[in-house]
Design a protein around this motif. Structure first.
Motif, PDB file in Angstrom:
ATOM      1  N   GLU A  53       0.822  -1.208   0.000  1.00 27.24           N
ATOM      2  CA  GLU A  53       0.000   0.000   0.000  1.00 27.24           C
ATOM      3  C   GLU A  53       0.858   1.261   0.000  1.00 27.24           C
ATOM      4  OE1 GLU A  53      -3.369   2.273   2.681  1.00 27.24           O
ATOM      5  OE2 GLU A  53      -2.974   0.157   3.050  1.00 27.24           O
ATOM      6  N   SER A  54       1.913   1.261   0.785  1.00 24.96           N
ATOM      7  CA  SER A  54       2.794   2.430   0.858  1.00 24.96           C
ATOM      8  C   SER A  54       3.482   2.688  -0.475  1.00 24.96           C
ATOM      9  CB  SER A  54       3.831   2.221   1.967  1.00 24.96           C
ATOM     10  OG  SER A  54       4.732   3.281   2.012  1.00 24.96           O
ATOM     11  N   ALA A  55       3.955   1.625  -1.115  1.00 24.37           N
ATOM     12  CA  ALA A  55       4.631   1.767  -2.409  1.00 24.37           C
ATOM     13  C   ALA A  55       3.650   2.254  -3.477  1.00 24.37           C
ATOM     14  CB  ALA A  55       5.266   0.445  -2.822  1.00 24.37           C
ATOM     15  N   CYS A  56       2.447   1.722  -3.456  1.00 26.42           N
ATOM     16  CA  CYS A  56       1.423   2.174  -4.399  1.00 26.42           C
ATOM     17  C   CYS A  56       1.060   3.626  -4.125  1.00 26.42           C
ATOM     18  CB  CYS A  56       0.190   1.273  -4.295  1.00 26.42           C
ATOM     19  SG  CYS A  56      -1.228   1.866  -5.231  1.00 26.42           S
ATOM     20  N   GLN A  57       0.882   3.960  -2.850  1.00 21.49           N
ATOM     21  CA  GLN A  57       0.470   5.317  -2.499  1.00 21.49           C
ATOM     22  C   GLN A  57       1.491   6.351  -2.958  1.00 21.49           C
ATOM     23  OE1 GLN A  57      -2.674   6.029  -1.121  1.00 21.49           O
ATOM     24  NE2 GLN A  57      -2.061   8.045  -1.860  1.00 21.49           N
ATOM     25  N   ALA A  58       2.765   6.016  -2.941  1.00 30.74           N
ATOM     26  CA  ALA A  58       3.795   6.942  -3.435  1.00 30.74           C
ATOM     27  C   ALA A  58       3.565   7.249  -4.916  1.00 30.74           C
ATOM     28  CB  ALA A  58       5.191   6.362  -3.207  1.00 30.74           C
ATOM     29  N   LEU A  59       3.220   6.227  -5.694  1.00 29.58           N
ATOM     30  CA  LEU A  59       2.921   6.433  -7.114  1.00 29.58           C
ATOM     31  C   LEU A  59       1.641   7.238  -7.295  1.00 29.58           C
ATOM     32  CD1 LEU A  59       3.815   2.870  -8.407  1.00 29.58           C
ATOM     33  CD2 LEU A  59       5.003   4.987  -9.006  1.00 29.58           C
ATOM     34  N   VAL A  60       0.629   6.916  -6.495  1.00 31.73           N
ATOM     35  CA  VAL A  60      -0.646   7.636  -6.558  1.00 31.73           C
ATOM     36  C   VAL A  60      -0.423   9.120  -6.256  1.00 31.73           C
ATOM     37  CG1 VAL A  60      -2.904   7.922  -5.437  1.00 31.73           C
ATOM     38  CG2 VAL A  60      -2.107   5.630  -6.074  1.00 31.73           C
ATOM     39  N   ASP A  61       0.337   9.399  -5.192  1.00 34.27           N
ATOM     40  CA  ASP A  61       0.603  10.793  -4.810  1.00 34.27           C
ATOM     41  C   ASP A  61       1.324  11.547  -5.924  1.00 34.27           C
ATOM     42  OD1 ASP A  61      -0.586  10.219  -2.366  1.00 34.27           O
ATOM     43  OD2 ASP A  61       1.316  10.167  -1.257  1.00 34.27           O
ATOM     44  N   TYR A  62       2.337  10.909  -6.506  1.00 31.54           N
ATOM     45  CA  TYR A  62       3.092  11.538  -7.580  1.00 31.54           C
ATOM     46  C   TYR A  62       2.157  11.892  -8.735  1.00 31.54           C
ATOM     47  CZ  TYR A  62       6.904  12.297 -10.924  1.00 31.54           C
ATOM     48  OH  TYR A  62       7.770  12.841 -11.835  1.00 31.54           O
ATOM     49  N   SER A  63       1.329  10.946  -9.133  1.00 26.09           N
ATOM     50  CA  SER A  63       0.410  11.176 -10.239  1.00 26.09           C
ATOM     51  C   SER A  63      -0.641  12.222  -9.885  1.00 26.09           C
ATOM     52  CB  SER A  63      -0.268   9.869 -10.649  1.00 26.09           C
ATOM     53  OG  SER A  63      -1.092  10.073 -11.775  1.00 26.09           O
ATOM     54  N   PHE A  64      -1.188  12.137  -8.685  1.00 23.70           N
ATOM     55  CA  PHE A  64      -2.223  13.077  -8.245  1.00 23.70           C
ATOM     56  C   PHE A  64      -1.712  14.512  -8.280  1.00 23.70           C
ATOM     57  CE2 PHE A  64      -4.237  15.550  -4.849  1.00 23.70           C
ATOM     58  CZ  PHE A  64      -5.563  15.485  -5.250  1.00 23.70           C
ATOM     59  N   LEU A  65      -0.495  14.716  -7.804  1.00 27.15           N
ATOM     60  CA  LEU A  65       0.072  16.063  -7.765  1.00 27.15           C
ATOM     61  C   LEU A  65       0.308  16.642  -9.162  1.00 27.15           C
ATOM     62  CD1 LEU A  65       2.556  15.672  -4.786  1.00 27.15           C
ATOM     63  CD2 LEU A  65       0.386  16.938  -4.816  1.00 27.15           C
ATOM     64  N   ARG A  66       0.302  15.765 -10.160  1.00 24.28           N
ATOM     65  CA  ARG A  66       0.500  16.210 -11.535  1.00 24.28           C
ATOM     66  C   ARG A  66      -0.787  16.065 -12.350  1.00 24.28           C
ATOM     67  NH1 ARG A  66       4.557  14.757  -8.834  1.00 24.28           N
ATOM     68  NH2 ARG A  66       6.622  15.610  -9.173  1.00 24.28           N
ATOM     69  N   ASP A  67      -1.906  15.848 -11.636  1.00 21.99           N
ATOM     70  CA  ASP A  67      -3.226  15.714 -12.248  1.00 21.99           C
ATOM     71  C   ASP A  67      -3.275  14.564 -13.241  1.00 21.99           C
ATOM     72  OD1 ASP A  67      -5.884  16.486 -12.365  1.00 21.99           O
ATOM     73  OD2 ASP A  67      -5.556  17.827 -14.072  1.00 21.99           O
ATOM     74  N   GLY A  68      -2.597  13.471 -12.876  1.00 20.67           N
ATOM     75  CA  GLY A  68      -2.558  12.306 -13.743  1.00 20.67           C
ATOM     76  C   GLY A  68      -3.546  11.240 -13.298  1.00 20.67           C
ATOM     77  N   PRO A  69      -3.609  10.139 -14.057  1.00 22.72           N
ATOM     78  CA  PRO A  69      -4.531   9.050 -13.716  1.00 22.72           C
ATOM     79  C   PRO A  69      -4.019   8.205 -12.552  1.00 22.72           C
ATOM     80  CG  PRO A  69      -3.239   8.478 -15.644  1.00 22.72           C
ATOM     81  CD  PRO A  69      -2.863   9.893 -15.278  1.00 22.72           C
ATOM     82  N   ARG A  70      -4.932   7.484 -11.945  1.00 21.24           N
ATOM     83  CA  ARG A  70      -4.610   6.616 -10.810  1.00 21.24           C
ATOM     84  C   ARG A  70      -3.831   5.402 -11.324  1.00 21.24           C
ATOM     85  NH1 ARG A  70      -6.722   6.893  -6.188  1.00 21.24           N
ATOM     86  NH2 ARG A  70      -6.644   5.254  -4.656  1.00 21.24           N
ATOM     87  N   PRO A  71      -2.596   5.186 -10.833  1.00 14.09           N
ATOM     88  CA  PRO A  71      -1.772   4.105 -11.349  1.00 14.09           C
ATOM     89  C   PRO A  71      -1.998   2.750 -10.672  1.00 14.09           C
ATOM     90  CG  PRO A  71      -0.494   5.438  -9.859  1.00 14.09           C
ATOM     91  CD  PRO A  71      -1.835   6.093  -9.978  1.00 14.09           C
ATOM     92  N   CYS A  72      -2.507   2.767  -9.450  1.00 14.98           N
ATOM     93  CA  CYS A  72      -2.719   1.526  -8.716  1.00 14.98           C
ATOM     94  C   CYS A  72      -3.708   1.806  -7.588  1.00 14.98           C
ATOM     95  CB  CYS A  72      -1.405   0.962  -8.152  1.00 14.98           C
ATOM     96  SG  CYS A  72      -0.478   2.108  -7.120  1.00 14.98           S
ATOM     97  N   THR A  73      -4.184   0.744  -6.966  1.00 11.15           N
ATOM     98  CA  THR A  73      -5.171   0.885  -5.908  1.00 11.15           C
ATOM     99  C   THR A  73      -4.468   0.785  -4.563  1.00 11.15           C
ATOM    100  OG1 THR A  73      -6.817  -0.125  -7.320  1.00 11.15           O
ATOM    101  CG2 THR A  73      -7.326  -0.012  -4.975  1.00 11.15           C
ATOM    102  N   ALA A  74      -4.452   1.856  -3.826  1.00  7.96           N
ATOM    103  CA  ALA A  74      -3.873   1.868  -2.483  1.00  7.96           C
ATOM    104  C   ALA A  74      -5.015   1.847  -1.485  1.00  7.96           C
ATOM    105  CB  ALA A  74      -3.022   3.121  -2.259  1.00  7.96           C
ATOM    106  N   GLY A  75      -4.807   1.109  -0.447  1.00  6.81           N
ATOM    107  CA  GLY A  75      -5.837   1.063   0.600  1.00  6.81           C
ATOM    108  C   GLY A  75      -6.814  -0.062   0.346  1.00  6.81           C
ATOM    109  N   GLY A  76      -7.526  -0.392   1.367  1.00  4.22           N
ATOM    110  CA  GLY A  76      -8.435  -1.523   1.226  1.00  4.22           C
ATOM    111  C   GLY A  76      -9.844  -1.163   1.434  1.00  4.22           C
TER     112      GLY A  76
END
Length: 143
Positions: A120-143
């Motif tokens: 989840e932490s590794a996915c969330q890092a990718l999600v955060d990076y994409s979110f801050l650049r207004d990009g698409p969700r790369p993976c599902t973090a959290g349950g």
């Protein structure tokens, strides 16, 4: 960048395939099965197979240099999960409880560390990076 967008689209596609496989696995769970350990073992076997499918999709993905470390961490955490298949299924076999939720909780305790938190932490890092650049969700973090 265009390369980052392409990367996140590929990641999102792999995650969508994972979501479909996981949805199928959960739809097959029989909450009334008198053997909840067997149901949870089947669920984890399906979950591990779905994660392995994501890994197959991600093995040839070449992330842009800014994302290489985060991508590697995510893929490594997924790989560790698949490699620990026998440990995970043994934890389910040792788990105690009267229903599926209790078996899941007990199995997580038997595992000791929490591989799910690392994924989840590794996915969330990718999600955060994409979110801050207004990009698409790369993976599902959290349950």
């Amino acid at each position: 960048t265009a390369a980052e967008l392409d990367y996140f689209i590929i990641m999102g596609g792999a995650d969508s395939q994972f979501g479909v496989a996981l949805g199928r696995a959960f739809s097959e769970v029989d909450e009334n099965d008198p053997n909840p350990n067997g149901e949870v073992a089947d669920l984890f076997a399906s979950f591990i197979a779905a994660v392995d499918g994501v890994l197959v999709a991600l093995v040839d993905v070449g992330p842009p240099s800014a994302l290489r470390g985060m991508h590697t961490e995510y893929v490594d955490s997924l790989s560790e999960f698949v490699e620990r298949r026998d440990d995970i299924l043994a934890a389910v076999g040792d788990a105690e409880g009267a229903n599926i939720d209790e078996i899941l909780g007990s199995a997580m305790e038997h595992l000791g560390d929490n591989i799910f938190e690392r994924i989840e932490s590794a996915c969330q890092a990718l999600v955060d990076y994409s979110f801050l650049r207004d990009g698409p969700r790369p993976c599902t973090a959290g349950g």
